[in-house]
Design a protein around this motif. Structure first.
Motif, PDB file in Angstrom:
ATOM      1  N   THR A  27      -9.358  -3.055  -1.213  1.00 42.18           N
ATOM      2  CA  THR A  27     -10.667  -3.409  -1.362  1.00 42.18           C
ATOM      3  C   THR A  27     -11.590  -2.129  -0.353  1.00 42.18           C
ATOM      4  O   THR A  27     -12.588  -2.125  -1.012  1.00 42.18           O
ATOM      5  N   SER A  28     -10.954  -1.767   0.476  1.00 41.21           N
ATOM      6  CA  SER A  28     -11.898  -0.716   1.106  1.00 41.21           C
ATOM      7  C   SER A  28     -11.523   0.711   0.555  1.00 41.21           C
ATOM      8  O   SER A  28     -12.380   1.628   0.798  1.00 41.21           O
ATOM      9  N   GLY A  29     -10.563   0.849  -0.178  1.00 41.98           N
ATOM     10  CA  GLY A  29     -10.215   2.093  -0.747  1.00 41.98           C
ATOM     11  C   GLY A  29      -9.293   3.166   0.275  1.00 41.98           C
ATOM     12  O   GLY A  29      -9.672   4.236  -0.119  1.00 41.98           O
ATOM     13  N   ASP A  30      -8.745   2.658   1.155  1.00 41.55           N
ATOM     14  CA  ASP A  30      -8.227   3.623   2.418  1.00 41.55           C
ATOM     15  C   ASP A  30      -6.838   4.204   1.678  1.00 41.55           C
ATOM     16  O   ASP A  30      -5.922   3.634   1.800  1.00 41.55           O
ATOM     17  N   ALA A  31      -7.152   5.406   1.031  1.00 40.99           N
ATOM     18  CA  ALA A  31      -5.932   5.938   0.546  1.00 40.99           C
ATOM     19  C   ALA A  31      -4.680   6.197   1.449  1.00 40.99           C
ATOM     20  O   ALA A  31      -3.756   6.346   1.167  1.00 40.99           O
ATOM     21  N   VAL A  32      -5.245   6.790   2.678  1.00 39.76           N
ATOM     22  CA  VAL A  32      -4.241   7.197   3.709  1.00 39.76           C
ATOM     23  C   VAL A  32      -3.091   6.153   4.061  1.00 39.76           C
ATOM     24  O   VAL A  32      -2.244   6.069   4.169  1.00 39.76           O
ATOM     25  N   HIS A  33      -3.992   4.902   4.343  1.00 44.34           N
ATOM     26  CA  HIS A  33      -3.149   3.742   4.858  1.00 44.34           C
ATOM     27  C   HIS A  33      -2.567   3.040   3.728  1.00 44.34           C
ATOM     28  O   HIS A  33      -1.310   2.578   3.838  1.00 44.34           O
ATOM     29  N   PHE A  34      -2.979   3.183   2.266  1.00 46.40           N
ATOM     30  CA  PHE A  34      -2.295   2.856   1.288  1.00 46.40           C
ATOM     31  C   PHE A  34      -0.954   3.818   0.972  1.00 46.40           C
ATOM     32  O   PHE A  34       0.192   2.986   0.793  1.00 46.40           O
ATOM     33  N   ASN A  35      -0.917   5.001   1.454  1.00 48.20           N
ATOM     34  CA  ASN A  35       0.311   5.635   1.070  1.00 48.20           C
ATOM     35  C   ASN A  35       1.455   5.442   2.242  1.00 48.20           C
ATOM     36  O   ASN A  35       2.426   5.328   1.681  1.00 48.20           O
ATOM     37  N   GLU A  36       0.641   5.253   3.405  1.00 50.81           N
ATOM     38  CA  GLU A  36       1.509   4.725   4.358  1.00 50.81           C
ATOM     39  C   GLU A  36       2.471   3.470   4.057  1.00 50.81           C
ATOM     40  O   GLU A  36       3.501   3.270   4.511  1.00 50.81           O
ATOM     41  N   LEU A  37       1.529   2.395   3.716  1.00 51.76           N
ATOM     42  CA  LEU A  37       2.487   1.184   3.082  1.00 51.76           C
ATOM     43  C   LEU A  37       3.385   1.477   2.170  1.00 51.76           C
ATOM     44  O   LEU A  37       4.534   0.853   2.113  1.00 51.76           O
ATOM     45  N   LEU A  38       3.018   2.195   1.028  1.00 45.28           N
ATOM     46  CA  LEU A  38       3.958   2.461   0.098  1.00 45.28           C
ATOM     47  C   LEU A  38       5.144   3.436   0.417  1.00 45.28           C
ATOM     48  O   LEU A  38       6.438   3.194  -0.084  1.00 45.28           O
ATOM     49  N   SER A  39       5.135   4.188   1.537  1.00 44.78           N
ATOM     50  CA  SER A  39       6.202   5.025   2.067  1.00 44.78           C
ATOM     51  C   SER A  39       7.047   4.347   2.971  1.00 44.78           C
ATOM     52  O   SER A  39       7.977   4.907   3.503  1.00 44.78           O
ATOM     53  N   SER A  40       6.601   3.306   3.331  1.00 48.33           N
ATOM     54  CA  SER A  40       7.471   2.547   4.516  1.00 48.33           C
ATOM     55  C   SER A  40       8.600   1.883   3.706  1.00 48.33           C
ATOM     56  O   SER A  40       8.527   1.206   2.744  1.00 48.33           O
ATOM     57  N   GLY A  41       9.651   2.030   4.280  1.00 46.28           N
ATOM     58  CA  GLY A  41      11.102   1.824   3.512  1.00 46.28           C
ATOM     59  C   GLY A  41      11.450   0.349   4.351  1.00 46.28           C
ATOM     60  O   GLY A  41      11.090  -0.157   5.168  1.00 46.28           O
ATOM     61  N   GLY A  42      12.672  -0.162   3.864  1.00 42.69           N
ATOM     62  CA  GLY A  42      13.215  -1.353   4.294  1.00 42.69           C
ATOM     63  C   GLY A  42      12.228  -2.709   4.207  1.00 42.69           C
ATOM     64  O   GLY A  42      12.207  -2.968   2.987  1.00 42.69           O
ATOM     65  N   GLN A  43      11.878  -3.055   5.030  1.00 42.94           N
ATOM     66  CA  GLN A  43      10.932  -4.317   5.215  1.00 42.94           C
ATOM     67  C   GLN A  43       9.459  -3.705   5.468  1.00 42.94           C
ATOM     68  O   GLN A  43       9.213  -3.038   6.111  1.00 42.94           O
ATOM     69  N   SER A  44       8.721  -4.628   4.738  1.00 48.99           N
ATOM     70  CA  SER A  44       7.298  -4.380   5.087  1.00 48.99           C
ATOM     71  C   SER A  44       6.640  -5.746   5.060  1.00 48.99           C
ATOM     72  O   SER A  44       6.352  -6.588   4.393  1.00 48.99           O
ATOM     73  N   ASN A  45       6.120  -6.034   6.478  1.00 47.43           N
ATOM     74  CA  ASN A  45       5.656  -7.398   6.685  1.00 47.43           C
ATOM     75  C   ASN A  45       6.246  -8.735   5.984  1.00 47.43           C
ATOM     76  O   ASN A  45       5.714  -9.490   5.451  1.00 47.43           O
ATOM     77  N   GLY A  46       7.555  -8.362   6.240  1.00 50.89           N
ATOM     78  CA  GLY A  46       8.522  -9.441   5.625  1.00 50.89           C
ATOM     79  C   GLY A  46       8.686  -9.597   4.428  1.00 50.89           C
ATOM     80  O   GLY A  46       9.278 -10.449   3.887  1.00 50.89           O
ATOM     81  N   HIS A  47       8.164  -8.507   3.683  1.00 49.40           N
ATOM     82  CA  HIS A  47       8.689  -8.386   2.117  1.00 49.40           C
ATOM     83  C   HIS A  47       9.881  -7.379   1.969  1.00 49.40           C
ATOM     84  O   HIS A  47       9.921  -6.423   2.571  1.00 49.40           O
ATOM     85  N   VAL A  48      10.581  -7.790   1.346  1.00 50.94           N
ATOM     86  CA  VAL A  48      11.890  -7.186   1.074  1.00 50.94           C
ATOM     87  C   VAL A  48      11.660  -5.956  -0.004  1.00 50.94           C
ATOM     88  O   VAL A  48      10.956  -6.392  -1.215  1.00 50.94           O
TER      89      VAL A  48
END
Length: 640
Positions: A27-48
């Protein structure tokens, strides 16, 4: 496959929900934070982390990217609806199946981008949907719950850049109307947007015409709605070859052509455009009620449009509706005095003046029947208009007017039918025996005796009606007299106290406005009191001929106490001119033959046009004179 597009994304037995952190980023359009979420491996906030298939290879992405909101919106829906192109592109790359996914409103991400007006997001989606697969190709023409495509939503929200893009990349979308029959072109014409109309009708790069649909609701086309808007839009649609010119003869569910709509809404320049160098076939296409464009112009009072239409249609006088009425009949029936005046002043249209419809009625018949004094005066000023023509029932115009009054027994001077009947009486228009209402036929002889004053015994019903009318008039005159009498003692501003100079006089006594109030109140009180005396004295034991005079005098005095001249003057405008042209001074004074006694000319004059139009202005002159005297006293004796 189409059913799969309507279902939200499901991963395993339970549907995945977008995390709060990802929702905030989308909703905010934060591209930097969005790319960090996509590049995180393994688990992310409990999601496999899961694998999403992309062609022959696989791309790794977080399962939270494939989640949905409570309304079924995916991450791509959220990015597209907010115009975040920097987020939409990586989402399309990592999860290409989302471009064909729908939310609970059946909107695809392309719908959301069209509503938001984001051309960059729409371009990214189109690039991914073209050639990606059958499912993505079908999503291009997908309709949401409202039955609208992405192109229709772009037009509805006024997103011109998106409309240009969609017409360049997917012009076939312009041929898909909604479930209700609204096409994008029809909608663009209805909202009066020439730029969008121009974009929807633009030929493709290879020169082929635009495949846009022109359909609208109830059988209307885009040219129908353009006829009611601006000339610019109508020109754009007519220049759309080869479809545009053929729309001129298309009719809707009511049988109306675009020319009918242009006439109905008074678009004079559009009418000229439709008629300029084009076939006259559209002039001879009637609607479901048999009305041609020239009839519609007469009904809405467009005299200038009528002139344009008859230039292209020389046999206009032969065009009649399902009731056999020509354009003048329609103008009279709808009380369009401007059209009637135009016809009467144009000698080329003279054949319409005495034309009859299927019932044998001339325009004068209809004007008298409906009680239009101004129309009657305009027609009678034309001496070629015949007053003695009878319809198929053997009734003249005066007969129809008399029948409209007879059942009411209301001869109040503001009744338009009474004004018309008096005008026809002054001209000695022919009245047949059949012209009297059936309930009056048996009283014709008594009516004659009543006028002559030779009848001693009358029917009880007529006496009761006169007494009831007298009671109503008495109540009105007494109320006016009571209010005027009370106003004389409760003057505006009150009185000067006893302990001051000039005690007991009105505070505003030296002001002109107060003197005007005194004059007006005095006139209202005197007229209402005299009228009350006439009505009370007109009892049942008084001879009938006396009662008639009393009621006639009272009916003239009561309106003077309450009515402003602007109420009755418009009803009489044009009547003296019509009577003068046809009967001269004899018609004005209502004397046509040599009188047999001194009483007869007096009786006729009191029922003449001259007397009828002088007695009420007499009171106006009297009141005006009183006001002038008040002004003079206010100047000469300022301290009086």
């Amino acid at each position: 496959m189409a059913g799969a597009l309507c279902t939200p994304v499901n991963l395993g037995p339970e549907r995945v929900t977008l995390s709060d952190e990802l929702l905030h980023v989308l909703t905010s359009g934060d591209a930097v934070h969005f790319n960090e979420l996509l590049s995180s491996g393994g688990q992310s906030n409990g999601h496999v982390t899961v694998n999403v298939g992309v062609g022959p290879t696989t791309a790794t992405s977080s399962s939270c990217l494939l989640g949905v909101t409570s309304n079924g919106n995916t991450a791509l829906h959220l990015a597209a609806s907010r115009g975040h192109a920097e987020l939409a592109a990586p989402i399309c790359e990592r999860a290409p199946t989302l471009v064909a996914t729908r939310n609970r409103c059946l909107d695809t991400p392309l719908h959301c981008a069209a509503k938001a007006g984001s051309r960059d997001v729409a371009a990214s989606l189109l690039a991914r949907m073209r050639g990606a697969g059958a499912e993505e190709e079908m999503a291009l023409s997908a309709r949401n719950r409202a039955g609208a495509t992405a192109l229709y939503e772009a037009v509805r929200h006024g997103r011109a850049p998106v409309v240009d893009l969609l017409m360049a990349e997917a012009p076939e979308m312009a041929s898909l109307p909604t479930h209700d029959g609204f096409s994008p072109l029809y909608l663009a014409a209805s909202i009066d947007d020439p730029d969008m109309v121009r974009a929807l009708l633009r030929p493709s790069q290879d020169g082929t015409p635009s495949p846009a649909s022109f359909s609208g609701p109830e059988g209307r086309t885009a040219l129908h709605v353009a006829a009611a808007s601006t000339k610019e839009i109508a020109e754009e649609i007519l220049s759309w070859e080869p479809v545009g010119p053929s729309l001129l003869t298309e009719v809707d569910s009511s049988g109306r052509t675009p020319l009918q709509y242009a006439v109905l809404y008074g678009s004079f320049h559009v009418v000229q455009l439709f008629l300029d160098g084009r076939t006259s076939e559209q002039l001879r296409i009637p609607d479901n009620h048999g009305l041609f464009p020239v009839h519609t112009a007469a009904m809405v009072g467009r005299a200038s449009v009528i002139d344009e239409l008859i230039k292209k249609c020389p046999d206009y006088y032969e065009l009649v509706d399902e009731g056999g009425r020509n354009l003048l009949h329609c103008a009279v029936q709808h009380d369009k005095g401007s059209v009637v005046c135009h016809v009467c002043q144009n000698d080329k249209l003279e054949m319409l003046l005495n034309a009859t419809d299927d019932d044998g009625n001339t325009p004068l018949h209809l004007a008298a029947k409906h009680g239009f004094p101004r129309i009657v005066s305009l027609l009678l000023q034309k001496t070629s208009v015949e007053t003695c023509i009878t319809n198929k029932d053997g009734l003249t115009a005066a007969d129809l007017c008399g029948r409209a009054i007879a059942p009411r027994r209301l001869h109040y001077f503001l009744n338009p039918h009474c004004v018309v009947r008096k005008c026809l009486y002054w001209l000695r228009a022919r009245v047949t025996l059949d012209g009297y209402h059936p309930q009056y036929v048996e009283h014709i002889e008594s009516f004659r005796k009543k006028i002559e004053g030779n009848e001693d015994e009358t029917s009880n019903k007529e006496d009761d009606d006169m007494i009831n009318n007298g009671r109503h008039g008495t109540i009105a005159s007494v109320l006016i007299a009571t209010v005027a009498f009370a106003a004389a003692f409760t003057v505006p501003g009150g009185f000067i106290a006893d302990d001051h100079p000039s005690a007991g006089t009105a505070i505003f006594a030296k002001r002109f406005a107060f003197r005007g109030f005194v004059v007006s109140d005095t006139m209202a009180f005197v007229c209402s009191i005299v009228a009350t005396c006439f009505l009370i004295y007109g009892a049942k034991k008084v001879p009938r001929k006396h009662r008639l005079w009393y009621h006639a005098l009272a009916s003239g005095l009561v309106p003077v106490a309450v009515c402003f001249p602007g109420i009755w003057i418009p009803l009489h405008l044009g009547l003296p001119k019509a009577v003068w042209r046809r009967a001269g001074w004899r018609g004005l004074v209502n004397v046509y033959g040599r009188p047999s006694s001194l009483r007869e000319p007096f009786y006729c004059f009191t029922r003449s046009l001259l007397f009828d139009n002088l007695r009420r202005p007499f009171f106006i002159v009297l009141i005006s004179t009183a006001f002038i005297a008040a002004v003079a006293l206010n100047i000469v004796l300022p301290n009086y």
